[in-house]
Scaffold this motif. Sequence first.
Motif, short mmCIF file in Angstrom:
data_model
loop_
_atom_site.label_atom_id
_atom_site.label_comp_id
_atom_site.label_asym_id
_atom_site.label_seq_id
_atom_site.Cartn_x
_atom_site.Cartn_y
_atom_site.Cartn_z
N UNK A 146 0.80 -1.22 0.00
CA UNK A 146 0.00 0.00 0.00
C UNK A 146 0.83 1.27 0.00
N UNK A 147 2.14 1.17 0.24
CA UNK A 147 2.98 2.35 0.30
C UNK A 147 2.67 3.20 1.51
N UNK A 148 2.78 4.52 1.34
CA UNK A 148 2.61 5.45 2.47
C UNK A 148 1.14 5.75 2.71
N UNK A 149 0.38 4.72 3.04
CA UNK A 149 -1.02 4.91 3.37
C UNK A 149 -1.12 5.50 4.77
N UNK A 150 -2.28 6.05 5.09
CA UNK A 150 -2.47 6.64 6.42
C UNK A 150 -2.34 5.58 7.51
N UNK A 151 -2.79 4.35 7.24
CA UNK A 151 -2.69 3.28 8.24
C UNK A 151 -1.24 2.90 8.49
N UNK A 152 -0.46 2.78 7.43
CA UNK A 152 0.96 2.42 7.58
C UNK A 152 1.71 3.51 8.34
N UNK A 153 1.51 4.76 7.95
CA UNK A 153 2.23 5.86 8.59
C UNK A 153 1.83 5.98 10.06
N UNK A 170 2.65 6.11 -3.21
CA UNK A 170 2.44 4.67 -3.35
C UNK A 170 2.57 4.29 -4.82
N UNK A 171 2.82 3.01 -5.05
CA UNK A 171 2.88 2.44 -6.39
C UNK A 171 1.92 1.26 -6.45
N UNK A 172 1.31 1.06 -7.58
CA UNK A 172 0.37 -0.04 -7.76
C UNK A 172 0.97 -1.11 -8.66
N UNK A 306 10.74 1.55 -0.22
CA UNK A 306 11.66 2.69 -0.18
C UNK A 306 10.96 3.96 0.29
N UNK A 307 9.73 4.16 -0.16
CA UNK A 307 8.97 5.35 0.23
C UNK A 307 8.76 5.38 1.74
N UNK A 308 8.26 4.28 2.28
CA UNK A 308 8.00 4.21 3.73
C UNK A 308 9.30 4.28 4.50
#
Length: 490
Positions: A146-153, A170-172, A306-308
């Motif tokens: 999911x990348x930098x989703x609100x839940x992950x962050x 995020x990337x899909x 990498x983003x997270x």
Amino acid sequence: MIPTGEATAILPAGNHHSPVKVFGNEKIRATFDDLCLQQAINSRCAPGVTEVVLNPDAHCGYGAPIGCVLASPTHIYPGPVGFDIKCSMSLLQTDVPADAMIDKTIRRELIHAVCRRIPTGMGKGARDVPKSRRVEEKTGVAAMTDGASSDVLAALGVPVAWADRCEDAFHRGHDGSADALRQRLYYLRQGKTFSRFRSTVQQLGSYGGGNHFGECEVVDVVDDNESRQIANVFGLRDQHVAFLSHCGSRGIGHRLASGQFKQLEHKFDQWKIPYPGNDKQLVYAPIGSSEANDYIDDMSLGANFATVNHLLINALVLEAFQEIIPGTTGNLVYFISHNIARQEIVDNRETWVHRKGATRAFPAGHHALKRTPFEHTGHPILLPGNPQAGSSVMVGLPGAKESCYSVNHGAGRALGRRRAIRELDQKQIDASFDSADILSNCRRYPRDEAPAAYKDFEEVLRSVKQAGLAKEVARLRARFVIKDSSDADD
């Protein structure tokens, strides 16, 4: 190379292909060695490739030069992305005044506070430092899919608003869904690629080795009205402390890329397909094939990690500053990648733009920046030079259209690592850092990362400006540097 302007040239690639576009003045063009130029020609002549660009920092890489852009509407190429998928830059701006960094004791305490939270070096992760964030397995899975989703962050204690300051939060997957990534990650975890996933995902919030770094900076905004206005939109604060980070997808990205290279090489050998330029590092897959779908999914998994990773690093850096200088506040200026393939519009056609050691440079008014904070300015471009020459925050100009809206990702190497270790003097390197009053976590600064191992940053920037690709908004002056100190401490 045939000069076409003060900082532009073309490199002929044969009768059936348009030439490679070269950006760099005469001094910079002299730094391109024969292997770098041959890799550029091989890349231009590869199937489906419609354009190749050489930036001022170009030097030989894996298949394609580091510091190049490769565009193809029909094929995906792992080589012009590389092993460190979505290696990137990020910049955190704090409200700490520059004068606070005069005191060496404060700087040394900050170094220790950062290093207690962020491990450095190959294979290092959260378990190696006492104040890191431990990552739950389910959070690691979500970060990759999911990348930098609100839940992950939120789970990692990262400000959710920082996702809006990312080139891509995020990337899909190949079909535009996160489900494709969940299915792909599940498949990879059943095999050898991620057999120790729970341990490997602990690398979130860590720097790698080599040229990865964290650097405390003082911001010097260029003294003109336009630059000051742009800096204000970027969130830069003149004569205040910022923190610049260079890192990527760590061991996870390397495993994903390694697996893809092996699989595609096997297919080429099985089908007896000739390698472009007789170089197996230029393997490719036609868009729409199962091989291309698998690569796009794997690249996206690594890119999300990498983003997270970067966002968590910045949250930990801010926490370290708050420990040493209570009350410190900070915000992310931008996060931007330089090892990625993205779908963009080139010449009115959807195209996969591969940036290998190259940075996106969308100017004001670019359609992709609509409804972003940078719609009317262009987005920040973060260009590391070296600690002693400084780094630069730039913004793209309309002329960047000629380079597929790209610029260099930094200074670029002038000496290979082995040559730098062999030729550069350790005492002179360390003395130069002492003279510049730049501290480091290393007892001895890595010789292969010394300023002399890199190209003249001023000439690199001059080339970008002369070619009309971008303009400088601010210069960053290093006050301390955090590198992988394992070799330097031996």
